[in-house]
Design a protein around this motif. Structure first.
Motif, PDB file in Angstrom:
ATOM      1  N   ALA A   1       1.093-131.364  26.828  1.00 26.20           N
ATOM      2  CA  ALA A   1       1.627-131.142  28.173  1.00 26.20           C
ATOM      3  C   ALA A   1       1.198-132.274  29.091  1.00 26.20           C
ATOM      4  CB  ALA A   1       1.134-129.805  28.721  1.00 26.20           C
ATOM      5  N   ASN A   2       1.993-132.501  30.123  1.00 25.64           N
ATOM      6  CA  ASN A   2       1.611-133.446  31.169  1.00 25.64           C
ATOM      7  C   ASN A   2       0.794-132.704  32.217  1.00 25.64           C
ATOM      8  OD1 ASN A   2       3.141-135.487  29.972  1.00 25.64           O
ATOM      9  ND2 ASN A   2       4.975-134.932  31.139  1.00 25.64           N
ATOM     10  N   SER A   3      -0.380-133.223  32.514  1.00 26.87           N
ATOM     11  CA  SER A   3      -1.202-132.642  33.564  1.00 26.87           C
ATOM     12  C   SER A   3      -0.896-133.357  34.877  1.00 26.87           C
ATOM     13  CB  SER A   3      -2.686-132.787  33.231  1.00 26.87           C
ATOM     14  OG  SER A   3      -3.484-132.438  34.341  1.00 26.87           O
ATOM     15  N   LEU A   4      -0.378-132.613  35.848  1.00 29.38           N
ATOM     16  CA  LEU A   4      -0.048-133.226  37.130  1.00 29.38           C
ATOM     17  C   LEU A   4      -1.303-133.629  37.889  1.00 29.38           C
ATOM     18  CD1 LEU A   4       2.848-130.862  38.300  1.00 29.38           C
ATOM     19  CD2 LEU A   4       3.003-133.067  37.124  1.00 29.38           C
ATOM     20  N   ASN A   5      -2.424-132.936  37.624  1.00 31.24           N
ATOM     21  CA  ASN A   5      -3.670-133.260  38.317  1.00 31.24           C
ATOM     22  C   ASN A   5      -4.270-134.570  37.817  1.00 31.24           C
ATOM     23  OD1 ASN A   5      -3.521-130.949  39.848  1.00 31.24           O
ATOM     24  ND2 ASN A   5      -4.832-129.744  38.508  1.00 31.24           N
ATOM     25  N   SER A   6      -4.338-134.713  36.509  1.00 32.93           N
ATOM     26  CA  SER A   6      -4.977-135.907  35.939  1.00 32.93           C
ATOM     27  C   SER A   6      -3.983-137.031  35.633  1.00 32.93           C
ATOM     28  CB  SER A   6      -5.723-135.542  34.658  1.00 32.93           C
ATOM     29  OG  SER A   6      -4.814-135.087  33.669  1.00 32.93           O
ATOM     30  N   ARG A   7      -2.682-136.692  35.686  1.00 32.87           N
ATOM     31  CA  ARG A   7      -1.614-137.650  35.388  1.00 32.87           C
ATOM     32  C   ARG A   7      -1.739-138.215  33.971  1.00 32.87           C
ATOM     33  NH1 ARG A   7      -0.863-141.134  41.000  1.00 32.87           N
ATOM     34  NH2 ARG A   7      -0.448-139.334  42.363  1.00 32.87           N
TER      35      ARG A   7
END
Length: 343
Positions: A42-48
């Protein structure tokens, strides 16, 4: 509420374990599955950056599920400090399904098999030895925490302890079983390809993959000792790491010799004795057939190790990751074995 469930919820409430907002993950894609869980990228929006999300299979018995979940967490946290083991970040809950996920480091550069296939021709023995040491170092960490990985290569039977293959319902895999699997992995580093011997030849005839021309003889001795049929004759993980540290590369194997023939004959006799004593049942062989089909497409070794029944590892230039699943064999990376940060 069960004690395990209460412990888990208390750990989240008191922030002993970080909890991630599930809505901050996007492009969730399934990449691997095992007996105990399924892994997603998954792509983590927090850590990019990419992370791995592992959901554990639920059980009708709620208490059993939390018992296994807490055991998984305990094993992960026990080795979370090691550089060569995939990092555990925290927990996330999908509110729409009430499914808990382990949030883990994602190894982005593919598995060991893919790496060897794409780069084998330009790997010298110094690099191969470093890869072997990184994998061994990761497994050493796991064994030092008294964790048994049990499935370093994600369900691939060719890497499994012959004792387990003969009696999968009664044989308890242990550290020596991990050593056998490591031996096959070390051979794979020397060959550039996964093993392809028929399982019956391994457990009944005592056959092993052939030695590869151009391999340092010291290296052959290391993996040959690791994949001995008798688990009591296999070295410890410390023995293997020390041997790799002190390996000499001068003496090179150039073809079948008397020593290999003697080794093959000894292994064959030992396997025949064990086979006669254990006798593989038809039910067991049927189980092998099913596993061979279901796992044949998912290779999972790693330049890394698994803990407790887990796996993940890394190195300086070649980072190999193993997941710590103590209960399962699916990896955090695609196909359970990854090499990242390849310079």
């Amino acid at each position: 509420m069960s004690d395990r469930k209460a412990w888990f919820e208390s750990a989240l409430k008191n922030k002993y374990i970080k909890k991630f907002d599930y809505t901050k993950f996007e492009n969730v894609e399934r990449i691997a599955g095992g007996g105990f869980g399924t892994v997603y990228r998954a792509n983590s929006l927090n850590s990019r950056k990419h992370v791995a999300l592992k959901c554990l299979h639920e059980h009708e018995d709620d208490e059993l599920f939390y018992e296994k979940f807490v055991k998984e967490l305990t094993n992960i946290l026990a080795v979370n400090y090691h550089d060569n083991i995939i990092k555990f970040y925290g927990i996330s809950l999908d509110p729409s399904t009430e499914t808990y996920y382990l949030v883990l480091q994602y190894a982005k550069d593919g598995n060991l098999r893919t790496y060897l296939r794409n780069n084998f021709g330009r790997l010298d023995w110094k690099i191969k030895i470093q890869m072997a040491k990184d994998i061994t170092d990761g497994l050493h960490c796991i064994h030092e925490e008294n964790i048994v990985h049990r499935d370093l290569v994600g369900g691939m039977l060719a890497y499994s302890d012959p004792g387990y293959l003969r009696n999968p319902f009664g044989y308890k895999r242990n550290k020596a079983s991990d050593i056998y699997s490591l031996g096959v992995l070390l051979w794979e580093i020397s060959s550039g390809r996964p093993p392809n011997l028929e399982i019956t030849k391994i457990i009944k005839n005592g056959e092993r993959e052939v030695f590869i021309k151009g391999t340092p003889e010291d290296y052959i001795i290391i993996y040959s000792n690791a994949w001995k049929d008798n688990p009591n004759q296999r070295p410890t993980i410390t023995n293997i790491f020390d041997s790799l540290e002190n390996i000499k590369l001068e003496n090179i194997y150039n073809g079948l010799n008397d020593n290999q023939e003697a080794y093959i004959n000894n292994q064959s006799q030992a396997s025949m004795d064990a086979f006669s004593k254990d006798s593989v049942s038809q039910a067991s062989m049927d189980e092998f057939s099913k596993d061979s089909v279901s796992f044949s497409s998912s290779f999972t070794t790693s330049n890394g190790r698994k803990v407790t029944e887990v796996s993940q590892v890394s190195i300086e230039n070649i980072k190999a990751n193993m997941e710590i699943t103590g209960i399962d064999d699916s990896s955090i990376c695609e196909n359970n074995s990854n090499i990242s940060n390849i310079s």
